[in-house]
Motif scaffolding. Structure first.
Motif, mmCIF file in Angstrom:
data_model
loop_
_atom_site.group_PDB
_atom_site.id
_atom_site.type_symbol
_atom_site.label_atom_id
_atom_site.label_comp_id
_atom_site.label_asym_id
_atom_site.label_seq_id
_atom_site.Cartn_x
_atom_site.Cartn_y
_atom_site.Cartn_z
ATOM 1 N N LYS A 1 -0.451 -67.670 1.768
ATOM 2 C CA LYS A 1 0.414 -67.902 0.607
ATOM 3 C C LYS A 1 1.716 -67.119 0.695
ATOM 4 O O LYS A 1 2.497 -67.119 -0.245
ATOM 5 C CB LYS A 1 -0.325 -67.516 -0.671
ATOM 6 C CG LYS A 1 -1.561 -68.367 -0.906
ATOM 7 C CD LYS A 1 -2.303 -67.929 -2.137
ATOM 8 C CE LYS A 1 -3.564 -68.760 -2.316
ATOM 9 N NZ LYS A 1 -4.379 -68.304 -3.425
ATOM 10 N N GLY A 2 1.944 -66.418 1.812
ATOM 11 C CA GLY A 2 3.177 -65.666 1.988
ATOM 12 C C GLY A 2 3.130 -64.259 1.430
ATOM 13 O O GLY A 2 4.152 -63.567 1.410
ATOM 14 N N ASN A 3 1.953 -63.803 0.965
ATOM 15 C CA ASN A 3 1.823 -62.442 0.429
ATOM 16 C C ASN A 3 1.570 -61.447 1.552
ATOM 17 O O ASN A 3 0.848 -61.738 2.507
ATOM 18 C CB ASN A 3 0.656 -62.379 -0.562
ATOM 19 C CG ASN A 3 0.866 -63.274 -1.750
ATOM 20 O OD1 ASN A 3 1.980 -63.424 -2.247
ATOM 21 N ND2 ASN A 3 -0.207 -63.899 -2.214
ATOM 22 N N ASP A 4 2.174 -60.263 1.414
ATOM 23 C CA ASP A 4 1.908 -59.191 2.364
ATOM 24 C C ASP A 4 0.526 -58.621 2.091
ATOM 25 O O ASP A 4 0.175 -58.340 0.941
ATOM 26 C CB ASP A 4 2.955 -58.079 2.247
ATOM 27 C CG ASP A 4 4.296 -58.483 2.828
ATOM 28 O OD1 ASP A 4 4.338 -59.467 3.590
ATOM 29 O OD2 ASP A 4 5.289 -57.812 2.516
ATOM 30 N N ARG A 5 -0.268 -58.467 3.148
ATOM 31 C CA ARG A 5 -1.614 -57.912 3.042
ATOM 32 C C ARG A 5 -1.697 -56.683 3.946
ATOM 33 O O ARG A 5 -1.005 -56.605 4.968
ATOM 34 C CB ARG A 5 -2.653 -58.948 3.475
ATOM 35 C CG ARG A 5 -2.570 -60.275 2.738
ATOM 36 C CD ARG A 5 -3.203 -60.217 1.415
ATOM 37 N NE ARG A 5 -4.605 -59.871 1.619
ATOM 38 C CZ ARG A 5 -5.535 -59.972 0.724
ATOM 39 N NH1 ARG A 5 -5.242 -60.409 -0.463
ATOM 40 N NH2 ARG A 5 -6.767 -59.630 0.973
#
Length: 149
Positions: free
Chosen positions: A92-96
């Motif tokens: 989803k394009g989130n930094d993890r």
């Protein structure tokens, strides 16, 4: 102090078998979760409270192959290494982020089978009967003992 230090020492139990990943160049990585627990008595309720912390362990190359061969879920192991935080972007394009222990040294402490055998024997018999002598040894009595105690 002029430098810095990134060192982790853990004693815990494997939460799963070692998962291996092999690379084209011949290298490999082994990963497994390690559980460490802290137990204390609650002052309010007088009950035992156990807190378990989970650590992601990463072992490389020959060390990974040794861990895969000899370690299994439930085994107790001593791990030395350093903390490493990885960052990636999910679907989803989130930094993890993920924090791992990059293992540099390890010592096998006991297997799950040994732990279960010791609990079943309740300390009265050796866990490995083949390792014990077939005849009980008698204590040596020295009549010329001049020790004052």
């Amino acid at each position: 102090m002029a430098g810095s230090l990134n060192k982790v020492m853990l004693i815990g139990n494997l939460g799963d078998d070692v998962k291996m990943h092999y690379f084209e160049g011949g290298g490999c990585v082994g990963r497994f979760p390690l559980a460490t627990s802290e137990t204390y008595m609650s002052k309010q309720t007088n009950e035992r409270i156990t807190n378990t912390e989970w650590h992601n362990i990463v072992v490389r190359n020959k060390g990974a192959e040794i861990c895969e061969k000899y370690l299994s879920k439930g085994d107790k192991v001593y791990i030395e290494g350093r903390l490493k935080t990885r960052k990636w972007t999910d679907d989803k394009g989130n930094d993890r982020y993920s924090t791992e222990i990059q293992c540099t040294e390890f010592t096998f402490l006991s297997t799950k089978k040994e732990s279960e055998a010791n609990a079943a024997n309740s300390g009265n018999a050796p866990a490995n009967p083949a390792a014990s002598p077939s005849t009980p040894s008698q204590p040596t009595v020295d009549d010329n003992d001049d020790l004052p105690f």
